[in-house]
Design a protein around this motif. Structure first.
Motif, PDB file in Angstrom:
ATOM      1  N   GLU A  39       1.372  -1.283   0.004  1.00  0.00           N
ATOM      2  CA  GLU A  39       0.229  -0.237  -0.186  1.00  0.00           C
ATOM      3  C   GLU A  39       0.874   1.492  -0.402  1.00  0.00           C
ATOM      4  O   GLU A  39       0.662   2.133   0.990  1.00  0.00           O
ATOM      5  N   GLU A  41       0.310   3.430  -1.940  1.00  0.00           N
ATOM      6  CA  GLU A  41      -0.169   4.474  -1.610  1.00  0.00           C
ATOM      7  C   GLU A  41      -1.355   5.330  -0.745  1.00  0.00           C
ATOM      8  O   GLU A  41      -1.250   6.892  -0.318  1.00  0.00           O
ATOM      9  N   GLY A  60       0.185  11.580 -11.494  1.00  0.00           N
ATOM     10  CA  GLY A  60       0.063  11.023 -11.750  1.00  0.00           C
ATOM     11  C   GLY A  60       0.518   9.337 -11.050  1.00  0.00           C
ATOM     12  O   GLY A  60       1.408  10.031  -9.866  1.00  0.00           O
ATOM     13  N   GLU A  61       0.372   8.441 -10.322  1.00  0.00           N
ATOM     14  CA  GLU A  61       1.107   7.700  -9.751  1.00  0.00           C
ATOM     15  C   GLU A  61       0.446   5.562  -9.795  1.00  0.00           C
ATOM     16  O   GLU A  61      -0.970   6.287 -10.211  1.00  0.00           O
ATOM     17  N   ARG A  62       0.927   4.825  -9.933  1.00  0.00           N
ATOM     18  CA  ARG A  62       0.492   3.538 -10.063  1.00  0.00           C
ATOM     19  C   ARG A  62       1.505   2.341  -9.247  1.00  0.00           C
ATOM     20  O   ARG A  62       2.647   2.759  -9.749  1.00  0.00           O
ATOM     21  N   LEU A  63       1.360   1.550  -9.597  1.00  0.00           N
ATOM     22  CA  LEU A  63       1.849   0.242  -8.154  1.00  0.00           C
ATOM     23  C   LEU A  63       2.430  -0.747  -9.446  1.00  0.00           C
ATOM     24  O   LEU A  63       1.185  -1.149 -10.280  1.00  0.00           O
ATOM     25  N   LEU A  64       3.465  -1.066 -10.014  1.00  0.00           N
ATOM     26  CA  LEU A  64       3.504  -1.626 -10.769  1.00  0.00           C
ATOM     27  C   LEU A  64       3.537  -3.176  -9.857  1.00  0.00           C
ATOM     28  O   LEU A  64       4.132  -3.349  -8.573  1.00  0.00           O
ATOM     29  N   ASP A  65       3.818  -4.626 -10.867  1.00  0.00           N
ATOM     30  CA  ASP A  65       4.053  -6.173 -10.583  1.00  0.00           C
ATOM     31  C   ASP A  65       5.069  -6.145  -9.546  1.00  0.00           C
ATOM     32  O   ASP A  65       4.968  -7.089  -9.308  1.00  0.00           O
ATOM     33  N   TYR A  69       6.785   1.985  -7.153  1.00  0.00           N
ATOM     34  CA  TYR A  69       5.806   2.133  -7.028  1.00  0.00           C
ATOM     35  C   TYR A  69       6.148   3.986  -7.975  1.00  0.00           C
ATOM     36  O   TYR A  69       6.826   4.424  -7.882  1.00  0.00           O
ATOM     37  N   GLU A  70       5.208   3.607  -8.790  1.00  0.00           N
ATOM     38  CA  GLU A  70       5.933   4.674 -10.268  1.00  0.00           C
ATOM     39  C   GLU A  70       4.471   6.320  -9.921  1.00  0.00           C
ATOM     40  O   GLU A  70       3.709   5.756  -9.853  1.00  0.00           O
ATOM     41  N   VAL A  71       5.242   6.864  -9.281  1.00  0.00           N
ATOM     42  CA  VAL A  71       5.398   8.312  -9.359  1.00  0.00           C
ATOM     43  C   VAL A  71       5.412  10.013 -10.359  1.00  0.00           C
ATOM     44  O   VAL A  71       6.754   9.540 -10.782  1.00  0.00           O
ATOM     45  N   THR A  72       4.451  10.165 -11.034  1.00  0.00           N
ATOM     46  CA  THR A  72       4.951  10.686 -12.341  1.00  0.00           C
ATOM     47  C   THR A  72       4.297  12.759 -11.516  1.00  0.00           C
ATOM     48  O   THR A  72       3.466  12.340 -11.380  1.00  0.00           O
TER      49      THR A  72
END
Length: 136
Positions: A39, A41, A60-65, A69-72
């Motif tokens: 988590e 996020e 932007g933000e997303r959790l990769l496999d 944790y990728e944050v733009t």
């Protein structure tokens, strides 16, 4: 070959083996199954949002496999080069724990590992986070 403008020595003063045990401890922790905390996020994003202030816009933000944790983000102003890198490190310091590693992987792409190693204060179980910050 020079290491930077004005470098006349062409070599440094020592190797970096004095800190090898600490770097090895981080590598050992990173290799443990389940070391990356869940988590991001919930645990990282609020700190990053607060740290953005007026200098950054988190887009932007997303959790990769793989657990990254990728944050733009986009940076307000006309900074470039090492100034962007220093601003990125200041932003990422909002999530820094007792161990903190940042590397510029490509133009506008910064990779960070931060966490707690066994025995680090304040006594939490060893865990960590991987963040890829992309500056657009």
């Amino acid at each position: 070959m020079r290491r930077w403008d004005g470098d006349e020595r062409l070599t440094g003063i020592a190797d970096a083996s004095a800190m090898e045990p600490q770097v090895s401890a981080l590598l050992d922790a990173m290799a443990r199954d389940g070391w990356v905390a869940e988590e991001p996020e919930a645990h990282l994003l609020p700190h990053l949002r607060r740290a953005c202030g007026s200098e950054w816009l988190l887009t932007g933000e997303r959790l990769l496999d793989d657990g990254v944790y990728e944050v733009t983000v986009s940076l307000a102003g006309d900074r470039e080069g090492v100034h962007v890198q220093r601003d990125v490190i200041r932003l990422l310091s909002a999530i820094a724990e007792s161990v903190f590693f940042v590397r510029q992987a490509a133009p506008g792409v910064f990779e960070c590992v931060t966490g707690v190693l066994d025995g680090d204060p304040p006594g939490f179980k060893s865990h960590g986070h991987m963040v890829r910050l992309i500056v657009t």
